[in-house]
Design a protein around this motif. Structure first.
Motif, PDB file in Angstrom:
ATOM      1  N   HIS A 280     -22.071  53.256  12.390  1.00  0.00           N
ATOM      2  CA  HIS A 280     -21.468  52.170  13.199  1.00  0.00           C
ATOM      3  C   HIS A 280     -20.724  52.362  14.246  1.00  0.00           C
ATOM      4  CE1 HIS A 280     -21.137  50.808   8.689  1.00  0.00           C
ATOM      5  NE2 HIS A 280     -22.354  50.357   9.244  1.00  0.00           N
ATOM      6  N   PHE A 281     -20.070  53.795  14.395  1.00  0.00           N
ATOM      7  CA  PHE A 281     -19.479  54.286  15.491  1.00  0.00           C
ATOM      8  C   PHE A 281     -20.090  54.466  16.717  1.00  0.00           C
ATOM      9  CE2 PHE A 281     -16.413  56.299  12.142  1.00  0.00           C
ATOM     10  CZ  PHE A 281     -15.613  55.174  12.431  1.00  0.00           C
ATOM     11  N   LEU A 282     -21.369  54.989  16.194  1.00  0.00           N
ATOM     12  CA  LEU A 282     -22.369  55.325  17.387  1.00  0.00           C
ATOM     13  C   LEU A 282     -22.902  54.096  18.126  1.00  0.00           C
ATOM     14  CD1 LEU A 282     -24.187  58.320  15.392  1.00  0.00           C
ATOM     15  CD2 LEU A 282     -22.661  58.329  17.323  1.00  0.00           C
ATOM     16  N   GLU A 283     -22.773  52.975  17.212  1.00  0.00           N
ATOM     17  CA  GLU A 283     -23.597  51.826  18.106  1.00  0.00           C
ATOM     18  C   GLU A 283     -22.228  51.096  19.087  1.00  0.00           C
ATOM     19  OE1 GLU A 283     -26.376  50.473  17.984  1.00  0.00           O
ATOM     20  OE2 GLU A 283     -26.981  52.305  16.999  1.00  0.00           O
ATOM     21  N   MET A 284     -21.074  51.263  18.616  1.00  0.00           N
ATOM     22  CA  MET A 284     -20.056  50.581  19.333  1.00  0.00           C
ATOM     23  C   MET A 284     -19.841  50.696  20.833  1.00  0.00           C
ATOM     24  SD  MET A 284     -17.060  51.027  16.562  1.00  0.00           S
ATOM     25  CE  MET A 284     -17.033  50.339  14.965  1.00  0.00           C
ATOM     26  N   LYS A 285     -19.473  49.674  21.401  1.00  0.00           N
ATOM     27  CA  LYS A 285     -18.904  49.609  22.840  1.00  0.00           C
ATOM     28  C   LYS A 285     -18.047  50.495  23.246  1.00  0.00           C
ATOM     29  CE  LYS A 285     -18.402  44.916  23.195  1.00  0.00           C
ATOM     30  NZ  LYS A 285     -18.345  43.696  23.544  1.00  0.00           N
ATOM     31  N   ASN A 286     -17.953  51.015  24.497  1.00  0.00           N
ATOM     32  CA  ASN A 286     -16.864  51.810  25.034  1.00  0.00           C
ATOM     33  C   ASN A 286     -15.663  50.816  24.834  1.00  0.00           C
ATOM     34  OD1 ASN A 286     -15.580  53.694  26.172  1.00  0.00           O
ATOM     35  ND2 ASN A 286     -15.926  52.978  28.432  1.00  0.00           N
ATOM     36  N   GLY A 287     -14.603  51.654  24.512  1.00  0.00           N
ATOM     37  CA  GLY A 287     -13.246  50.958  24.451  1.00  0.00           C
ATOM     38  C   GLY A 287     -12.993  50.010  23.277  1.00  0.00           C
ATOM     39  N   ALA A 288     -13.790  50.203  22.257  1.00  0.00           N
ATOM     40  CA  ALA A 288     -13.848  49.455  20.999  1.00  0.00           C
ATOM     41  C   ALA A 288     -12.239  49.850  20.343  1.00  0.00           C
ATOM     42  CB  ALA A 288     -14.835  49.413  20.061  1.00  0.00           C
ATOM     43  N   ILE A 289     -11.731  48.753  19.731  1.00  0.00           N
ATOM     44  CA  ILE A 289     -10.533  48.856  18.892  1.00  0.00           C
ATOM     45  C   ILE A 289     -10.771  48.758  17.602  1.00  0.00           C
ATOM     46  CG2 ILE A 289      -7.973  48.042  18.841  1.00  0.00           C
ATOM     47  CD1 ILE A 289      -8.197  48.752  21.564  1.00  0.00           C
ATOM     48  N   LEU A 290     -10.299  49.952  16.807  1.00  0.00           N
ATOM     49  CA  LEU A 290     -10.279  49.809  15.273  1.00  0.00           C
ATOM     50  C   LEU A 290      -8.808  49.936  14.666  1.00  0.00           C
ATOM     51  CD1 LEU A 290     -12.617  53.003  15.461  1.00  0.00           C
ATOM     52  CD2 LEU A 290     -13.556  50.828  15.222  1.00  0.00           C
ATOM     53  N   ALA A 291      -8.788  48.850  13.695  1.00  0.00           N
ATOM     54  CA  ALA A 291      -7.691  48.782  12.752  1.00  0.00           C
ATOM     55  C   ALA A 291      -7.902  48.527  11.612  1.00  0.00           C
ATOM     56  CB  ALA A 291      -6.731  47.552  13.503  1.00  0.00           C
ATOM     57  N   ASN A 292      -7.049  48.960  10.717  1.00  0.00           N
ATOM     58  CA  ASN A 292      -7.067  48.794   9.211  1.00  0.00           C
ATOM     59  C   ASN A 292      -6.179  47.996   8.790  1.00  0.00           C
ATOM     60  OD1 ASN A 292      -8.004  48.972   6.486  1.00  0.00           O
ATOM     61  ND2 ASN A 292      -6.214  50.631   6.134  1.00  0.00           N
ATOM     62  N   ALA A 293      -6.478  46.989   7.789  1.00  0.00           N
ATOM     63  CA  ALA A 293      -4.973  46.358   7.201  1.00  0.00           C
ATOM     64  C   ALA A 293      -5.276  46.200   5.769  1.00  0.00           C
ATOM     65  CB  ALA A 293      -5.217  44.803   7.643  1.00  0.00           C
ATOM     66  N   GLY A 294      -6.385  47.112   5.130  1.00  0.00           N
ATOM     67  CA  GLY A 294      -6.267  47.176   3.828  1.00  0.00           C
ATOM     68  C   GLY A 294      -5.406  48.588   3.329  1.00  0.00           C
ATOM     69  N   HIS A 295      -5.172  48.682   2.088  1.00  0.00           N
ATOM     70  CA  HIS A 295      -4.060  49.358   1.554  1.00  0.00           C
ATOM     71  C   HIS A 295      -4.172  50.682   1.873  1.00  0.00           C
ATOM     72  CE1 HIS A 295      -0.460  50.038  -0.838  1.00  0.00           C
ATOM     73  NE2 HIS A 295      -1.399  51.235  -1.193  1.00  0.00           N
ATOM     74  N   PHE A 296      -5.315  51.429   1.644  1.00  0.00           N
ATOM     75  CA  PHE A 296      -5.215  52.934   2.019  1.00  0.00           C
ATOM     76  C   PHE A 296      -6.174  53.228   3.522  1.00  0.00           C
ATOM     77  CE2 PHE A 296      -4.747  53.296  -2.621  1.00  0.00           C
ATOM     78  CZ  PHE A 296      -3.595  54.050  -2.591  1.00  0.00           C
ATOM     79  N   ASP A 297      -5.884  54.490   3.861  1.00  0.00           N
ATOM     80  CA  ASP A 297      -6.490  54.429   5.249  1.00  0.00           C
ATOM     81  C   ASP A 297      -7.697  55.171   5.190  1.00  0.00           C
ATOM     82  OD1 ASP A 297      -5.383  56.800   4.144  1.00  0.00           O
ATOM     83  OD2 ASP A 297      -4.936  57.741   5.971  1.00  0.00           O
ATOM     84  N   ILE A 298      -8.645  54.736   4.343  1.00  0.00           N
ATOM     85  CA  ILE A 298     -10.058  55.064   3.972  1.00  0.00           C
ATOM     86  C   ILE A 298     -11.050  54.208   4.277  1.00  0.00           C
ATOM     87  CG2 ILE A 298      -9.198  56.682   2.144  1.00  0.00           C
ATOM     88  CD1 ILE A 298     -10.084  54.559   0.086  1.00  0.00           C
ATOM     89  N   GLU A 299     -10.649  52.970   4.742  1.00  0.00           N
ATOM     90  CA  GLU A 299     -11.698  51.943   5.084  1.00  0.00           C
ATOM     91  C   GLU A 299     -12.356  52.341   6.415  1.00  0.00           C
ATOM     92  OE1 GLU A 299     -10.997  48.032   4.468  1.00  0.00           O
ATOM     93  OE2 GLU A 299      -9.492  48.264   2.813  1.00  0.00           O
ATOM     94  N   ILE A 300     -11.715  52.934   7.347  1.00  0.00           N
ATOM     95  CA  ILE A 300     -12.434  53.283   8.716  1.00  0.00           C
ATOM     96  C   ILE A 300     -12.555  54.798   8.415  1.00  0.00           C
ATOM     97  CG2 ILE A 300     -12.190  53.736  11.105  1.00  0.00           C
ATOM     98  CD1 ILE A 300     -10.250  51.157  10.896  1.00  0.00           C
ATOM     99  N   SER A 301     -14.004  55.323   8.553  1.00  0.00           N
ATOM    100  CA  SER A 301     -13.892  56.834   7.862  1.00  0.00           C
ATOM    101  C   SER A 301     -13.307  57.712   9.150  1.00  0.00           C
ATOM    102  CB  SER A 301     -15.494  57.265   7.659  1.00  0.00           C
ATOM    103  OG  SER A 301     -15.559  58.733   7.771  1.00  0.00           O
ATOM    104  N   LYS A 302     -12.156  58.329   9.243  1.00  0.00           N
ATOM    105  CA  LYS A 302     -11.837  59.286  10.254  1.00  0.00           C
ATOM    106  C   LYS A 302     -12.483  60.492  10.170  1.00  0.00           C
ATOM    107  CE  LYS A 302      -7.162  58.621   8.593  1.00  0.00           C
ATOM    108  NZ  LYS A 302      -5.895  58.836   8.423  1.00  0.00           N
ATOM    109  N   LYS A 303     -12.904  60.930   9.026  1.00  0.00           N
ATOM    110  CA  LYS A 303     -13.665  62.083   9.038  1.00  0.00           C
ATOM    111  C   LYS A 303     -15.023  61.881   9.998  1.00  0.00           C
ATOM    112  CE  LYS A 303     -16.286  64.687   5.277  1.00  0.00           C
ATOM    113  NZ  LYS A 303     -17.754  63.970   5.614  1.00  0.00           N
ATOM    114  N   ASP A 304     -15.685  60.809   9.695  1.00  0.00           N
ATOM    115  CA  ASP A 304     -16.734  60.927  10.632  1.00  0.00           C
ATOM    116  C   ASP A 304     -16.456  60.488  11.990  1.00  0.00           C
ATOM    117  OD1 ASP A 304     -18.219  60.586   8.215  1.00  0.00           O
ATOM    118  OD2 ASP A 304     -19.160  58.663   8.537  1.00  0.00           O
ATOM    119  N   LEU A 305     -15.365  59.798  12.224  1.00  0.00           N
ATOM    120  CA  LEU A 305     -14.950  59.625  13.670  1.00  0.00           C
ATOM    121  C   LEU A 305     -14.577  60.969  14.240  1.00  0.00           C
ATOM    122  CD1 LEU A 305     -14.565  57.340  15.469  1.00  0.00           C
ATOM    123  CD2 LEU A 305     -12.217  56.983  14.603  1.00  0.00           C
TER     124      LEU A 305
END
Ligand SMILES: NC(=O)c1ccc[n+]([C@@H]2O[C@H](COP(=O)([O-])OP(=O)(O)OC[C@H]3O[C@@H](n4cnc5c(N)ncnc54)[C@H](O)[C@@H]3O)[C@@H](O)[C@H]2O)c1
Length: 416
Positions: A280-305
């Motif tokens: 998904h990250f590879l498809e995103m536009k320049n400048g896209a903003i990523l935020a999580n509101a779920g309980h743990f910080d695992i919804e957006i893969s920081k490892k992949d990023l």
């Protein structure tokens, strides 16, 4: 018992002002506090409160103390702790084990210190305290009467423990009370997520494409408020019913892979892991903003990023820029932790008034039912939910109708 572990006691007067502000806006808890002072229901009991340590939670701790409990607080998330509020609580005679930005080791040290306090009752948020008790401090379990769990993710974990017969004391599923999820998850998250994003980014939302990942109670609130801010809202789901609901609520629904190239803002609220990842990250536009509101910080893969970026830098408080070889930059807010708490003050006070009234009454319920409740996850009793709703209505000055005798008998009959 360990002495408090906090950042700076000199911040107490600032924290006091925050506590006073929420006290003035939490009338249901004011009511319970008056009752608890008279009744001293928690006298002789030790309570550990493991929640986001900001002012509303602080006031809940003070209400339990007013009811006779000895109280200790510990953070459920290292990035949501407000050091001034914690200092004010310590000044008020509450033990505290938390500071903002605690490392993983410090976070664990704080949880252990809170358990050294020797609680009879606990309030947990996300299940970390319960997990620690069961995994590493099982000798202490016999002292625990029971407790309450605040959030969706924590209840999922408790139910998994219960299913495997691993849960050793009763826990109330506070999140599943109507007076919790209908207002806290939906309106609370809806408002506070945008407060967190707006104050952090200072960017316009109107006219932008906002992708909300997960259309549960929190996602509905986030999408509804995004629409109110003028965004074009896209929802992604894995549940066909929620997907139709989002469609009928007027939102575009599509798979994440398709949404990835369209979004300006992405907000995850699934309680699941890796819902935004490499492809998904590879498809995103320049400048896209990523935020999580779920309980743990695992919804957006920081490892992949991290893996696909050649550079990562902090460009503003709570904003990290990830530079990709394709020339694009993606911006992650609050390290992928709950954006409304790690980059904001959490839900509005009036919303947490309902949630924490349920917490206080459920804790009293667990204590009063010592010996009657088995080691399991329990729904909030209907009379507690209704009591909080009635108190809420009366503090709002709203009156409602009652059924007439004729209506009761009509509703209870089948041949009328
Ligand atoms: N930020 C806050 O202040 C706050 C407040 C309450 C709850 N929470 C947390 O937010 C999360 C969501 O809570 P909720 O009450 O909305 O839960 P919920 O169960 O009502 O909704 C979650 C939704 O996510 C969907 N989902 C799961 N995996 C998905 C995927 N891969 N892609 C798209 N959708 C997916 C599910 O189908 C479901 O509809 C939980 O972690 C909860 O603990 C946060």
């Amino acid at each position: 018992m360990k002495k408090s572990i906090i950042r700076d006691i000199n911040l107490a007067s600032q924290g006091d002002k925050k506590l006073q502000w929420v006290r003035n806006h939490m009338p249901i808890l004011n009511h319970l506090e008056n009752d608890f002072v008279k009744g001293q229901y928690f006298k002789g009991k030790k309570v550990v409160v493991c929640l986001h340590l900001e002012a509303k939670t602080g006031y809940l701790a003070q209400v339990l103390k007013a009811g006779g409990a000895e109280v200790a607080v510990v953070a459920s998330n290292p990035l949501s702790t407000q050091d001034d509020v914690v200092a004010a609580l310590v000044k008020d005679g509450i033990k505290a084990y938390a500071w903002y930005g605690a490392s993983n080791e410090e976070y664990l040290e704080h949880l252990n210190a809170a358990l050294d306090f020797g609680p009879d009752l606990i309030i947990d948020d996300g299940g970390d305290l319960v997990a620690l008790l069961h995994k590493e401090r099982s000798d202490q379990i016999k002292e625990i009467i029971g407790g309450c769990e605040e959030t969706t993710t924590g209840i999922l974990r408790l139910k998994a423990m219960s299913k495997e017969k691993q849960l050793k004391f009763p826990m109330m599923a506070v999140n599943d009370a109507y007076c919790k999820y209908l207002f806290d998850n939906r309106y609370g998250t809806g408002q506070s997520v945008w407060d967190g994003i707006n104050r952090t980014t200072n960017l316009v939302v109107a006219g932008k494409n906002v992708v909300v990942i997960g259309y549960g109670w929190c996602g509905k609130g986030v999408a509804m408020r995004a629409k109110g801010l003028g965004a074009n809202v896209i929802v992604t789901e894995i549940d066909p019913i929620k997907a139709i609901e989002a469609h009928m609520d007027g939102f575009r629904v599509m798979p994440m892979q398709e949404a990835a190239s369209t979004g300006d803002f992405f907000i995850t609220v699934t309680g699941n892991c890796n819902v935004i990842r490499k492809e998904h990250f590879l498809e995103m536009k320049n400048g896209a903003i990523l935020a999580n509101a779920g309980h743990f910080d695992i919804e957006i893969s920081k490892k992949d990023l991290s893996e696909i970026s050649f550079e990562k830098k902090t460009v503003r408080a709570n904003i990290e820029q990830y530079c990709l070889p394709n020339g694009n930059s993606l911006y992650l807010l609050a390290e992928g932790r709950l954006v409304n708490l790690a980059a904001g003050d959490g839900h509005p006070a009036e919303i947490m008034d309902l949630t924490f009234a349920i917490q206080a009454l459920c804790l009293q319920y667990v204590m009063n039912n010592k010996g009657n409740l088995k080691a399991d996850v329990y729904p909030v009793p209907d009379d507690i939910d209704k009591k909080v709703a009635k108190l809420g209505l009366s503090t709002l000055g709203i009156k409602i109708d009652s059924l007439t005798y004729e209506q009761i008998s009509y509703l209870e009959s089948w041949d009328a």
